[in-house]
Write a protein that holds these residues in place. Structure first.
Motif, short mmCIF file in Angstrom:
data_model
loop_
_atom_site.label_atom_id
_atom_site.label_comp_id
_atom_site.label_asym_id
_atom_site.label_seq_id
_atom_site.Cartn_x
_atom_site.Cartn_y
_atom_site.Cartn_z
N VAL A 117 4.84 -11.07 6.29
CA VAL A 117 5.68 -9.93 6.61
C VAL A 117 5.22 -8.72 5.80
O VAL A 117 4.97 -8.84 4.60
N LEU A 118 5.07 -7.59 6.46
CA LEU A 118 4.67 -6.38 5.75
C LEU A 118 5.85 -5.41 5.70
O LEU A 118 6.46 -5.10 6.72
N PHE A 119 6.20 -4.98 4.49
CA PHE A 119 7.28 -4.01 4.31
C PHE A 119 6.68 -2.63 4.16
O PHE A 119 5.86 -2.41 3.27
N LEU A 120 7.09 -1.72 5.01
CA LEU A 120 6.60 -0.34 4.89
C LEU A 120 7.81 0.56 4.67
O LEU A 120 8.62 0.75 5.57
N ASP A 121 7.92 1.11 3.47
CA ASP A 121 9.06 1.96 3.16
C ASP A 121 8.64 3.42 3.31
O ASP A 121 7.88 3.92 2.49
N GLU A 122 9.10 4.06 4.35
CA GLU A 122 8.72 5.44 4.64
C GLU A 122 7.20 5.64 4.56
O GLU A 122 6.72 6.43 3.76
N PRO A 123 6.45 4.92 5.40
CA PRO A 123 4.99 4.91 5.22
C PRO A 123 4.32 6.27 5.41
O PRO A 123 3.26 6.50 4.86
N THR A 124 4.92 7.16 6.17
CA THR A 124 4.22 8.41 6.45
C THR A 124 4.93 9.62 5.85
O THR A 124 4.63 10.76 6.21
N LEU A 125 5.84 9.37 4.92
CA LEU A 125 6.58 10.48 4.30
C LEU A 125 5.62 11.44 3.60
O LEU A 125 4.79 11.04 2.81
N GLY A 126 5.75 12.71 3.92
CA GLY A 126 4.96 13.72 3.24
C GLY A 126 3.51 13.83 3.70
O GLY A 126 2.71 14.48 3.05
N LEU A 127 3.17 13.17 4.82
CA LEU A 127 1.80 13.28 5.31
C LEU A 127 1.72 14.28 6.45
O LEU A 127 2.69 14.51 7.16
N ASP A 128 0.53 14.88 6.64
CA ASP A 128 0.39 15.84 7.74
C ASP A 128 0.35 15.09 9.07
O ASP A 128 0.05 13.90 9.11
N PRO A 129 0.68 15.78 10.17
CA PRO A 129 0.82 15.12 11.47
C PRO A 129 -0.42 14.32 11.90
O PRO A 129 -0.30 13.23 12.46
N GLN A 130 -1.59 14.83 11.58
CA GLN A 130 -2.80 14.15 12.00
C GLN A 130 -2.95 12.80 11.28
O GLN A 130 -3.20 11.77 11.90
N THR A 131 -2.76 12.83 9.97
CA THR A 131 -2.83 11.60 9.18
C THR A 131 -1.76 10.62 9.63
O THR A 131 -1.97 9.41 9.69
N ARG A 132 -0.60 11.18 9.96
CA ARG A 132 0.50 10.34 10.39
C ARG A 132 0.13 9.57 11.66
O ARG A 132 0.31 8.37 11.75
N ASN A 133 -0.43 10.29 12.62
CA ASN A 133 -0.86 9.64 13.86
C ASN A 133 -1.87 8.54 13.60
O ASN A 133 -1.83 7.47 14.19
N HIS A 134 -2.79 8.84 12.69
CA HIS A 134 -3.82 7.90 12.32
C HIS A 134 -3.20 6.62 11.76
O HIS A 134 -3.58 5.51 12.12
N LEU A 135 -2.23 6.81 10.88
CA LEU A 135 -1.56 5.66 10.25
C LEU A 135 -0.79 4.84 11.27
O LEU A 135 -0.78 3.62 11.21
N TRP A 136 -0.18 5.54 12.19
CA TRP A 136 0.55 4.82 13.24
C TRP A 136 -0.38 3.89 14.00
O TRP A 136 -0.03 2.77 14.33
N ASP A 137 -1.58 4.40 14.29
CA ASP A 137 -2.56 3.56 14.98
C ASP A 137 -2.87 2.30 14.18
O ASP A 137 -2.93 1.20 14.73
N TYR A 138 -3.07 2.47 12.86
CA TYR A 138 -3.36 1.32 12.00
C TYR A 138 -2.24 0.30 12.07
O TYR A 138 -2.46 -0.89 12.24
N ILE A 139 -1.02 0.82 11.91
CA ILE A 139 0.14 -0.07 11.87
C ILE A 139 0.25 -0.84 13.19
O ILE A 139 0.45 -2.05 13.21
N HIS A 140 0.06 -0.11 14.26
CA HIS A 140 0.13 -0.72 15.58
C HIS A 140 -0.94 -1.81 15.73
O HIS A 140 -0.66 -2.92 16.18
N ARG A 141 -2.15 -1.49 15.31
CA ARG A 141 -3.25 -2.45 15.43
C ARG A 141 -3.03 -3.70 14.58
O ARG A 141 -3.33 -4.81 15.00
N LEU A 142 -2.52 -3.48 13.38
CA LEU A 142 -2.24 -4.60 12.48
C LEU A 142 -1.32 -5.59 13.15
O LEU A 142 -1.53 -6.80 13.11
N ASN A 143 -0.28 -5.05 13.75
CA ASN A 143 0.71 -5.89 14.40
C ASN A 143 0.09 -6.61 15.60
O ASN A 143 0.29 -7.81 15.79
N GLN A 144 -0.70 -5.88 16.39
CA GLN A 144 -1.31 -6.45 17.59
C GLN A 144 -2.36 -7.50 17.25
O GLN A 144 -2.34 -8.60 17.78
N GLU A 145 -3.28 -7.13 16.34
CA GLU A 145 -4.44 -7.99 16.10
C GLU A 145 -4.14 -9.14 15.15
O GLU A 145 -4.63 -10.24 15.33
#
Lengths: 329, 249
Positions: free
Chosen positions: A157-185
């Motif tokens: 189980v991975l706990f992410l507490d406010e994973p994208t707080l304070g990040l710019d929109p581009q980085t945020r999108n990038h991180l979302w992709d990672y998180i999504h892929r982690l869950n999928q793969e």
């Protein structure tokens, strides 16, 4: 109970007189991405802290990966990876050394250590900068490193507490992709807290909306939005009470709510009804300052369930945080 | 043991990386050594001390260096708390005792290195050590001072919220410990009541032990010094790990 990644039963945490988490109960299935959505001070981080054995609950029970958080602390800790809300890297060490430190703490055998670290650093695209000191890293790079570190010991189980707080929109999108892929793969169960509607909407299979330490709604994003009843028409008017009695009779309305400065109407195919509403209002002599239609967002869901927008909630949330910190000392 | 080593390794890495801190914390001891040593060498005569006053205070200055570095290394846990790194270690499936011991040995190691640097400088300005076994005895005492006072620093840090109290601790705890220790003056020449205070100060036994090791003579029997300082070390490690176990973030 064996099949769930996380089971929470009547979990409560009190700091003095202040109840941060109040009788929380929910189940998270294996492989699910589960979101805790709410304003600051709603009790999200406190819940995370209890589930990760950092904080003892005042009452109630919880199991993570089948282990009791009170009785099997070490097993719970081995099963989870955490990315904290605040940074938790050693800035004086390099990225590789931070990873190595973590690997040794979790007793990953020597022969696997290097391979795993390199693999994960590649995953978060920090491989080339692995020997740079963390203090030279940007906010987004630090976040990615923390995620990589959290995955090093292959948590269930991975706990992410406010994973994208304070990040710019581009980085945020990038991180979302990672998180999504982690869950999928990798099929990792992810529980994340956020107060960004968009984040919860995009990533989570199911969302629990938390307000004042309690779950006020729990379902998929789609169903939560459907609860509102189709599209949303927001009308701002100086005579909103009169307006309310006028539009009330309109056929096909699923719900109608009066807020501080506006009325929101939930109904399907809103475009077709707008003209009708405007006509009805002008016939009755009720002025309309503005009218708008949009597809429901989680923001509307929050408003629907609490009667407040999440932004209004922020201010009082901060007060509560302060109270909480005081009573923790 | 792996975990203790991991924490130790981190402390040492951080230490060797920050050259400015290494040099910076040499400043005060070197300054005292030169000013007091050369300044008072011709006026102060200590009975039975062949190497003069400067020879007399070298063990004291080494102890000072070890003392300050180790207390500071212990208190650094507050930084880890503030920068969030402590959470990373506390949430891992390891015991708090292992974390605390790792920090302690790490801090003690950096303190020992700092003490050895003063020792090397002392050789350059003319210190003649009595024997190689004596030097090893001095090292043992430096390690004991390092371990006990890093543990002491951790104990303080476990109870402190931020660095604001640091000056207070320095001025009202660490300086008195140094000042009363007989690092700068012979205990025998003190009036009765001050001498008792000196004998209550654990650092006194460290200074005397190092003095015996390096110069071959001391006022207090080195065996007694070793027993008392070891006892103090065990006490501090126990005290430090007890408070560290209750640390909350």
């Amino acid at each position: 109970m064996k099949m769930s990644a996380i089971t929470v039963k009547d979990l409560t945490k009190k700091f003095g007189d202040f109840t941060a988490v109040n009788n929380l109960s929910f189940d998270i299935e294996k492989g699910e991405v589960f979101g805790l959505l709410g304003p600051n001070g709603a009790g999200k981080s406190t819940t995370m802290a209890m589930l990760s054995t950092m904080l003892k609950p005042s009452s109630g029970q919880a199991w993570v990966n089948g282990y009791d958080i009170l009785r099997n602390e070490d097993e719970v800790r081995k099963s989870i990876g955490i990315v904290f809300q605040d940074p938790s890297l050693d800035e004086e060490l390099t990225a590789y050394e931070n990873m190595d430190f973590h690997a040794r703490l979790y007793r990953i055998p020597k022969n696997e250590r290097q391979k795993k670290i390199t693999e994960l650093l590649k995953l978060v695209e920090l491989d080339e900068k692995k020997d740079n000191l963390v203090k030279t890293y940007s906010g987004g790079m630090r976040r990615r490193l923390e995620i990589a570190r959290g995955l090093l010991h292959e948590p269930k189980v991975l706990f992410l507490d406010e994973p994208t707080l304070g990040l710019d929109p581009q980085t945020r999108n990038h991180l979302w992709d990672y998180i999504h892929r982690l869950n999928q793969e990798k099929g990792i169960t992810i529980i994340l807290t956020t107060h960004y509607m968009e984040e919860a909407d995009k990533l989570c299979h199911r969302i629990a909306i938390i307000d004042k330490g309690q779950i006020i709604a729990l379902d998929t994003s789609e169903k939560l939005k459907n609860d509102i009843g189709g599209d949303i028409i927001t009308i701002v008017s100086s005579e909103k009470d009169n307006l309310y009695s006028v539009v009330e009779s309109l056929p096909g309305i699923n719900n109608i709510e009066v807020h501080d400065s506006s009325i929101t109407i939930g109904l399907h195919n809103a475009e077709k009804h707008v003209a009708q509403i405007v006509n009805m209002a002008s016939e009755s002599g009720v002025p309309i300052d503005s009218i708008s239609i949009h597809k429901p967002t989680l923001e509307d869901v929050f408003l629907h369930f609490t009667g407040r927008t999440i932004r209004e909630e922020e201010a009082t949330g901060k007060e509560q945080m302060r109270m909480m910190q005081r009573s923790r000392k | 043991m792996d975990i203790v080593y991991t924490l130790w390794l981190r402390s040492v890495k951080r230490y060797t990386r920050s050259k400015s801190r290494m040099v910076g914390s040499l400043g005060m001891p070197v300054f005292l050594l030169l000013v007091l040593g050369f300044g008072l060498n011709s006026v102060v005569a200590i009975p039975g001390m062949e190497q003069g006053y400067i020879g007399f205070i070298i063990p004291g200055i080494i102890s000072m260096s070890v003392l300050f570095t180790s207390v500071f290394a212990g208190i650094q846990i507050i930084w880890d708390k503030q920068f969030g790194f402590l959470k990373e270690t506390l949430v891992a499936p390891v015991s708090r005792l292992e974390i605390m011991l790792g920090q302690t040995f790490g801090g003690a190691t950096t303190a020992l290195i700092q003490g050895l640097m003063i020792f090397v400088l002392s050789l350059l300005i003319g210190l003649e050590i009595s024997s190689i076994p004596g030097f090893l005895i001095a090292i043992v005492f430096m390690m004991l001072i390092g371990i006990s006072f890093t543990a002491f620093g951790i104990a303080i840090a476990s109870r402190m919220e931020d660095m604001h109290g640091f000056q207070l601790i320095m001025n009202f705890v660490i300086f008195p410990i140094f000042g009363l220790s007989g690092a700068l003056f012979p205990i025998e020449s003190l009036p009765g009541w001050v001498r008792y205070l000196t004998l209550l100060d654990p650092l006194t036994y460290g200074v005397e032990g190092i003095r015996y090791g390096l110069l071959g003579s001391s006022h207090i029997d080195p065996a007694i010094c070793f027993v008392i300082l070891s006892g103090f070390t065990i006490l501090m490690v126990g005290f430090g790990s007890y408070l560290f176990r209750k640390i909350s973030i």
